[in-house]
Design a protein around this motif. Structure first.
Motif, PDB file in Angstrom:
ATOM      1  N   ARG A 116     -21.106 -21.947 -54.846  1.00 39.28           N
ATOM      2  CA  ARG A 116     -21.066 -22.832 -56.025  1.00 39.28           C
ATOM      3  C   ARG A 116     -22.481 -23.230 -56.444  1.00 39.28           C
ATOM      4  O   ARG A 116     -22.785 -23.302 -57.627  1.00 39.28           O
ATOM      5  N   PHE A 117     -23.316 -23.527 -55.460  1.00 36.31           N
ATOM      6  CA  PHE A 117     -24.682 -23.917 -55.810  1.00 36.31           C
ATOM      7  C   PHE A 117     -25.375 -22.808 -56.610  1.00 36.31           C
ATOM      8  O   PHE A 117     -25.860 -23.030 -57.713  1.00 36.31           O
ATOM      9  N   PRO A 122     -26.861 -25.853 -62.301  1.00 39.36           N
ATOM     10  CA  PRO A 122     -28.057 -25.565 -63.114  1.00 39.36           C
ATOM     11  C   PRO A 122     -29.368 -25.699 -62.324  1.00 39.36           C
ATOM     12  O   PRO A 122     -30.370 -25.072 -62.679  1.00 39.36           O
ATOM     13  N   ILE A 123     -29.364 -26.495 -61.271  1.00 40.75           N
ATOM     14  CA  ILE A 123     -30.585 -26.632 -60.452  1.00 40.75           C
ATOM     15  C   ILE A 123     -31.010 -25.268 -59.896  1.00 40.75           C
ATOM     16  O   ILE A 123     -32.202 -24.984 -59.745  1.00 40.75           O
ATOM     17  N   ALA A 124     -30.036 -24.415 -59.601  1.00 39.56           N
ATOM     18  CA  ALA A 124     -30.347 -23.106 -59.011  1.00 39.56           C
ATOM     19  C   ALA A 124     -31.122 -22.207 -59.972  1.00 39.56           C
ATOM     20  O   ALA A 124     -31.718 -21.220 -59.553  1.00 39.56           O
ATOM     21  N   ALA A 125     -31.109 -22.560 -61.262  1.00 39.71           N
ATOM     22  CA  ALA A 125     -31.859 -21.771 -62.245  1.00 39.71           C
ATOM     23  C   ALA A 125     -33.299 -22.253 -62.386  1.00 39.71           C
ATOM     24  O   ALA A 125     -34.103 -21.635 -63.089  1.00 39.71           O
ATOM     25  N   PHE A 129     -35.955 -22.200 -57.050  1.00 38.25           N
ATOM     26  CA  PHE A 129     -34.734 -21.548 -56.564  1.00 38.25           C
ATOM     27  C   PHE A 129     -34.626 -20.139 -57.146  1.00 38.25           C
ATOM     28  O   PHE A 129     -34.240 -19.200 -56.452  1.00 38.25           O
ATOM     29  N   LYS A 130     -34.985 -20.019 -58.401  1.00 38.23           N
ATOM     30  CA  LYS A 130     -34.953 -18.705 -59.033  1.00 38.23           C
ATOM     31  C   LYS A 130     -35.858 -17.720 -58.287  1.00 38.23           C
ATOM     32  O   LYS A 130     -35.550 -16.535 -58.135  1.00 38.23           O
ATOM     33  N   GLY A 170     -29.496 -26.741 -44.386  1.00 42.71           N
ATOM     34  CA  GLY A 170     -30.869 -27.105 -44.048  1.00 42.71           C
ATOM     35  C   GLY A 170     -31.839 -26.181 -44.771  1.00 42.71           C
ATOM     36  O   GLY A 170     -32.616 -26.599 -45.625  1.00 42.71           O
ATOM     37  N   HIS A 171     -31.765 -24.909 -44.455  1.00 43.65           N
ATOM     38  CA  HIS A 171     -32.605 -23.906 -45.144  1.00 43.65           C
ATOM     39  C   HIS A 171     -32.128 -23.741 -46.584  1.00 43.65           C
ATOM     40  O   HIS A 171     -32.919 -23.618 -47.507  1.00 43.65           O
ATOM     41  N   THR A 172     -30.804 -23.693 -46.769  1.00 45.43           N
ATOM     42  CA  THR A 172     -30.214 -23.772 -48.114  1.00 45.43           C
ATOM     43  C   THR A 172     -29.113 -24.823 -48.054  1.00 45.43           C
ATOM     44  O   THR A 172     -28.817 -25.361 -46.985  1.00 45.43           O
ATOM     45  N   VAL A 173     -28.470 -25.078 -49.204  1.00 43.99           N
ATOM     46  CA  VAL A 173     -27.499 -26.178 -49.241  1.00 43.99           C
ATOM     47  C   VAL A 173     -26.318 -25.927 -48.317  1.00 43.99           C
ATOM     48  O   VAL A 173     -25.739 -26.862 -47.763  1.00 43.99           O
TER      49      VAL A 173
END
Ligand SMILES: [Zn+2]
Length: 255
Positions: A116-117, A122-125, A129-130, A170-173
């Motif tokens: 989902r993240f 939108p934070i993933a864009a 993160f991109k 931790g490393h990712t959501v």
């Protein structure tokens, strides 16, 4: 319960960086190496792959050092990527997820929250993160949504006898580790929970962390689940290649 043998397959590297990448905020002056890996688990009846590596197109775009297609590396131990039925994705960074297209018959297991993240938030864009994700493999996974080829896992869940996905943020959501029943006991494929063994042994994370408090809690969880700290395997440590019995070129048996 099914026992598995675990193989580490190096598909790219070595890459050099400051030591501060692998040991967060220290060892700036040291130059250290890391490799890129996928893992293959061989049980009596099932072959399971952990992480998909990088697809040839993306490897060419990035001009990846020492790259071999993960499908070609798997073939060295008699595993055909296009026949693999189960691929566990630890997280959706490009070096772990881009190769999904190499596994056209596989069912992909990924934490629901991680999916989902990367696909819906939108934070993933946003740039940081991109920078670590890959649009083509995301689109491929999105095309599988709603089919039985995409399994969205909620928290800790046994996916096959002897294999349990562990929610390990931790490393990712919502990275997931994989607890594996082996003849040495419970081993943990932690992927990038720790980039190198020292992250676990010295209780010190690597640099790419979205939640440091969560990482410490994840570490405690993995430590309590594993039969020994030596059975928690990291994501990028060259020791996985140099320190274990060699089976084929760039392939070792970890357990
Ligand atoms: Zn990684």
């Amino acid at each position: 319960m099914t026992q598995y043998e675990i193989y580490a397959l190096k598909y790219a590297g070595p890459f050099k960086s400051s030591g501060a990448f692998l040991m967060w905020f220290k060892e700036w002056e040291r130059v250290v190496e890391r490799n890129y890996y996928i893992w293959c688990l061989k049980g009596k009846n099932e072959t399971v792959v952990m992480d998909a590596g990088v697809a040839p197109e993306l490897a060419a775009d990035k001009n990846l050092t020492g790259y071999n297609s993960p499908a070609d590396v798997l073939a060295r131990i008699g595993v055909r990527a296009d026949e693999v039925r189960h691929v566990v994705l630890s997280h959706l960074h490009w070096d772990h997820a881009s190769g999904v297209t190499l596994f056209p018959k596989a069912r992909f297991y990924i934490q629901n929250e991680e999916y989902r993240f990367w696909l819906k938030d939108p934070i993933a864009a946003r740039p940081p993160f991109k920078h670590v994700s890959d649009e083509r493999s995301m689109a491929y996974l999105a095309s599988l949504e709603g089919t039985d080829r995409l399994v969205l896992v909620n928290g800790d869940q046994e996916i096959l006898p002897g294999l349990e996905c562990l929610f390990a943020p931790g490393h990712t959501v919502a990275l997931q580790a994989l607890a594996v029943h082996t003849k040495a006991g419970t081993a943990i494929l932690g992927s990038d929970c720790g980039h190198i063994f020292r992250n676990y042994k010295e209780d010190w994370p690597s640099a790419l962390i979205v939640d440091l408090v969560g990482w410490m809690q994840t570490y405690d969880k993995l430590r309590s689940k594993a039969s020994s700290i030596d059975l928690i395997f990291p994501g990028h440590d060259p020791i996985m290649t140099s320190g274990y019995p060699k089976v084929k070129k760039d392939i070792t048996r970890l357990v």
